[in-house]
Motif scaffolding. Structure first.
Motif, PDB file in Angstrom:
ATOM      1  N   LYS B 108       0.828  -1.210   0.000  1.00  0.00           N
ATOM      2  CA  LYS B 108       0.000   0.000   0.000  1.00  0.00           C
ATOM      3  C   LYS B 108       0.864   1.263   0.000  1.00  0.00           C
ATOM      4  N   SER B 109       2.108   1.109   0.454  1.00  0.00           N
ATOM      5  CA  SER B 109       3.041   2.254   0.470  1.00  0.00           C
ATOM      6  C   SER B 109       3.180   2.877  -0.909  1.00  0.00           C
ATOM      7  N   LEU B 110       3.021   2.041  -1.937  1.00  0.00           N
ATOM      8  CA  LEU B 110       3.188   2.544  -3.309  1.00  0.00           C
ATOM      9  C   LEU B 110       2.184   3.655  -3.619  1.00  0.00           C
ATOM     10  N   LEU B 111       0.980   3.514  -3.046  1.00  0.00           N
ATOM     11  CA  LEU B 111      -0.043   4.525  -3.302  1.00  0.00           C
ATOM     12  C   LEU B 111       0.349   5.854  -2.653  1.00  0.00           C
ATOM     13  N   LEU B 112       1.020   5.765  -1.506  1.00  0.00           N
ATOM     14  CA  LEU B 112       1.465   6.999  -0.853  1.00  0.00           C
ATOM     15  C   LEU B 112       2.578   7.658  -1.669  1.00  0.00           C
ATOM     16  N   GLY B 113       3.423   6.814  -2.248  1.00  0.00           N
ATOM     17  CA  GLY B 113       4.468   7.345  -3.136  1.00  0.00           C
ATOM     18  C   GLY B 113       3.862   8.032  -4.348  1.00  0.00           C
ATOM     19  N   ALA B 114       2.737   7.483  -4.817  1.00  0.00           N
ATOM     20  CA  ALA B 114       2.050   8.102  -5.969  1.00  0.00           C
ATOM     21  C   ALA B 114       1.404   9.419  -5.547  1.00  0.00           C
ATOM     22  N   ALA B 115       0.789   9.406  -4.342  1.00  0.00           N
ATOM     23  CA  ALA B 115       0.061  10.603  -3.883  1.00  0.00           C
ATOM     24  C   ALA B 115       0.993  11.800  -3.714  1.00  0.00           C
ATOM     25  N   HIS B 351       8.192   1.741   8.384  1.00  0.00           N
ATOM     26  CA  HIS B 351       6.929   1.983   7.679  1.00  0.00           C
ATOM     27  C   HIS B 351       7.070   3.185   6.746  1.00  0.00           C
ATOM     28  N   ALA B 352       7.853   4.177   7.182  1.00  0.00           N
ATOM     29  CA  ALA B 352       8.036   5.383   6.358  1.00  0.00           C
ATOM     30  C   ALA B 352       8.973   5.110   5.176  1.00  0.00           C
ATOM     31  N   MET B 353       9.848   4.117   5.341  1.00  0.00           N
ATOM     32  CA  MET B 353      10.779   3.817   4.240  1.00  0.00           C
ATOM     33  C   MET B 353      10.034   3.281   3.007  1.00  0.00           C
ATOM     34  N   GLY B 354       8.883   2.638   3.240  1.00  0.00           N
ATOM     35  CA  GLY B 354       8.086   2.110   2.117  1.00  0.00           C
ATOM     36  C   GLY B 354       7.674   3.217   1.161  1.00  0.00           C
ATOM     37  N   PRO B 355       6.881   4.214   1.641  1.00  0.00           N
ATOM     38  CA  PRO B 355       6.510   5.326   0.758  1.00  0.00           C
ATOM     39  C   PRO B 355       7.724   6.087   0.240  1.00  0.00           C
ATOM     40  N   ASN B 356       8.779   6.128   1.060  1.00  0.00           N
ATOM     41  CA  ASN B 356       9.981   6.859   0.665  1.00  0.00           C
ATOM     42  C   ASN B 356      10.583   6.296  -0.629  1.00  0.00           C
ATOM     43  N   VAL B 357      10.767   4.974  -0.673  1.00  0.00           N
ATOM     44  CA  VAL B 357      11.340   4.379  -1.883  1.00  0.00           C
ATOM     45  C   VAL B 357      10.293   4.307  -3.004  1.00  0.00           C
ATOM     46  N   ALA B 358       8.998   4.241  -2.591  1.00  0.00           N
ATOM     47  CA  ALA B 358       7.941   4.272  -3.614  1.00  0.00           C
ATOM     48  C   ALA B 358       7.969   5.621  -4.327  1.00  0.00           C
TER      49      ALA B 358
END
Lengths: 166, 376
Positions: B108-115, B351-358
């Motif tokens: 789901k982190s990918l969606l945050l990277g997109a947002a 948890h923050a590293m997920g959106p970070n790399v996304a």
């Protein structure tokens, strides 16, 4: 002029709609694929079968007089993950440095615990080291003080404790 | 007497100090300012130091360093920056350093990277309103992706005359993430939301980590071919790392090669900071829009995380959305710091590293979209 800007803004809005849609679609596809990774590749470890318990009578073990001391580093609270890594690496590096320095001296070979109390005699070590954290070398200065160290990093001073445990 | 005058005038023509302009002096001060920030404040020193000192060098008159066809800095910029070799090699090195594990564990982190990419488009629209053309606006907007190499890669293709301004803005603001992001995050979240604890991430197997870069490269390459160079390089680098069988290549990509290309990137970008091209009102506007881009990208990530919480059983800490700006790992660290401020036992770094790399993948995809719509 205003018409030009409006035309450009309209084009920008079109690009925004396309861009946001494409980014969300592609990353959603990737997310869906990755969600499939879990059932495919990830297996929760099965709980271990209960094993027959063999009761063993504990014999009191006499503590060996020269048993090695384990070193426990005590860091100040409220540090960033980077500071924790740097300070830990700095203290470990310093202990290694100090050990190497004292290795050549016969007295310390005979009395290994002596190195921990020589500060009483006013002998303390100080070293400028470079520690590698995440592949990046960071310069630190470590000074030995009673009960621990003062580590200087990026112009700041940190008091790091050292507890010796058997 | 005539000969003496001729000699003197010839000599005078070759003394830099007599040719220096006010613009050159201003640029020298700006260059020294960047050096100061790098040395004293430790702001992105690996890139701001070479950029700053090269900016000083290119503003010394008559050096010929940027003159085609043989000026050294001209050669560096022409063959390594303009050809996009350096930004792509930086991506290769970056891939060899990044751990996509937290992203794989929580897709789901990918969606945050997109947002968080919304910031790119907000800044682009603002730039258009300020009178920039679409290509320039896209190059300015991408600063919001907080990804230096992608910013440079896109600007070279769309608006090369803005290269120095966008690169300096991207790298300067990346180092200012700890100052830019917290007020935006605090403004958009409540204390209760900032204290949300998240379930520990599952462990990720080696097999997953090997398959991830291959699949991502193929999917993105097929859907947005113009993003393939950036995504391809980062995923090749990542495969070096995760395969575990080419340790020498991983080390070379993430250390030796990365260091070498960083030097060339720094001096190449610094060489574009000449007074006549840099000291324009546009540069000031680019720097201003850069902050807007960073702030709105942060806001985009946080607001989307809050939106996800409305539909999700397992609540996520909305602060991790802010890490969707790809400044790796600074923004994840900022989020971790803010979480610890609210609750000293709430560790959300992973948890923050997920959106970070996304965010890295998201920014590369946005760059690809810009390139396919606006042409290179």
């Amino acid at each position: 002029m205003i018409m030009n800007v409006l035309t450009e803004v309209l084009e920008g809005l079109k690009i925004t709609v396309i861009g946001v849609t494409v980014v969300f679609v592609i990353l959603s596809i990737l997310a869906a694929i990755m969600a499939g990774f879990k059932p495919l590749f990830y297996k929760r470890a099965k709980p271990a079968k209960p094993m027959a318990v063999v009761k063993e009578e504990k014999k009191p073990v006499a503590e060996k007089p020269g048993a090695p001391m384990a070193e426990k580093i005590i860091l100040p609270p409220g540090l960033t993950p980077e500071e924790i890594s740097v300070l830990t690496a700095a203290v470990l590096g310093f202990l290694e440095y100090k050990k190497k320095k004292l290795e050549g001296i016969e007295l310390f070979k005979e009395f290994p615990g002596l190195e921990n109390i020589i500060y009483i005699a006013g002998v303390s070590f100080r070293a400028k080291l470079k520690v590698s954290v995440g592949g990046v070398e960071k310069p630190v200065e470590v000074e030995e003080v009673p009960g621990g160290f003062i580590v200087r990093y990026r112009g700041k001073e940190y008091r790091v404790g050292l507890k010796l445990e058997k | 007497m005539v000969i003496a005058v001729d000699v003197f005038s010839a000599l005078a023509q070759n003394i830099g100090v007599l040719r220096i302009t006010v613009g050159n002096l201003v640029m020298i001060l700006i260059g020294l300012g960047l050096v100061y920030l790098a040395v004293k404040k430790n702001y992105e020193p690996l890139i701001l130091l070479p950029i700053g000192i090269t900016a000083v060098l290119v503003n010394l008159p008559l050096t010929g360093l940027t003159q085609p066809p043989t000026g050294f800095l001209y050669l560096v910029k022409h063959y390594l920056i303009d050809t996009e070799v350096v930004p792509l090699l930086i991506f290769l090195g970056l891939g060899a350093m990044i751990d996509f594990g937290p992203l794989i564990a929580n897709p789901k982190s990918l969606l945050l990277g997109a947002a968080a990419q919304i910031g790119v488009f907000v800044a682009m629209l603002l730039a258009l309103l300020l009178g920039f053309n679409v290509k320039e606006a896209a190059s300015i907007g991408i600063i919001g992706g907080a990804d230096g190499p992608t910013t440079i890669y896109l600007t070279i293709k769309l608006a090369p005359h803005l290269l120095a301004a966008t690169a300096v803005a991207a790298y300067s603001y990346m180092s200012l993430v700890p100052l830019i992001q917290p007020p935006v995050i605090k403004l958009l979240t409540t204390k209760k939301e900032r204290r949300i604890r998240m379930k520990q991430l599952r462990p990720v197997s080696k097999k997953e980590k090997i398959i991830f870069p291959i699949i991502t490269m193929i999917v993105v390459g097929l859907l947005v071919p113009s993003a393939a160079p950036l995504i391809g390089m980062i995923m090749i680098g990542n495969l070096f790392k995760e395969s575990g069988v080419v340790e020498r290549l991983r080390k070379a990509a993430s250390e030796e090669l990365m260091n070498i290309v960083t030097i060339f990137l720094g001096i190449g970008v610094g060489s574009t900071m000449q007074a006549q091209t840099f000291l324009t009102p546009k540069t000031l506007m680019v720097l201003g829009l850069g902050i807007v881009a960073f702030a709105s990208a942060t806001a985009g990530g946080v607001l989307f995380a809050k939106l996800m919480n409305l539909f999700s059983k397992e609540k996520i800490n909305p602060m991790i959305g802010a890490a969707g700006v790809s400044a790796v790992p600074m923004s994840a660290r900022v989020v971790q710091r803010l979480a610890l401020e609210e609750d000293p036992e709430n560790h959300i770094l992973m948890h923050a590293m997920g959106p970070n790399v996304a965010g890295v993948i998201g920014t590369a995809v946005v760059a690809g979209v810009f390139l396919s719509l606006l042409g290179g």
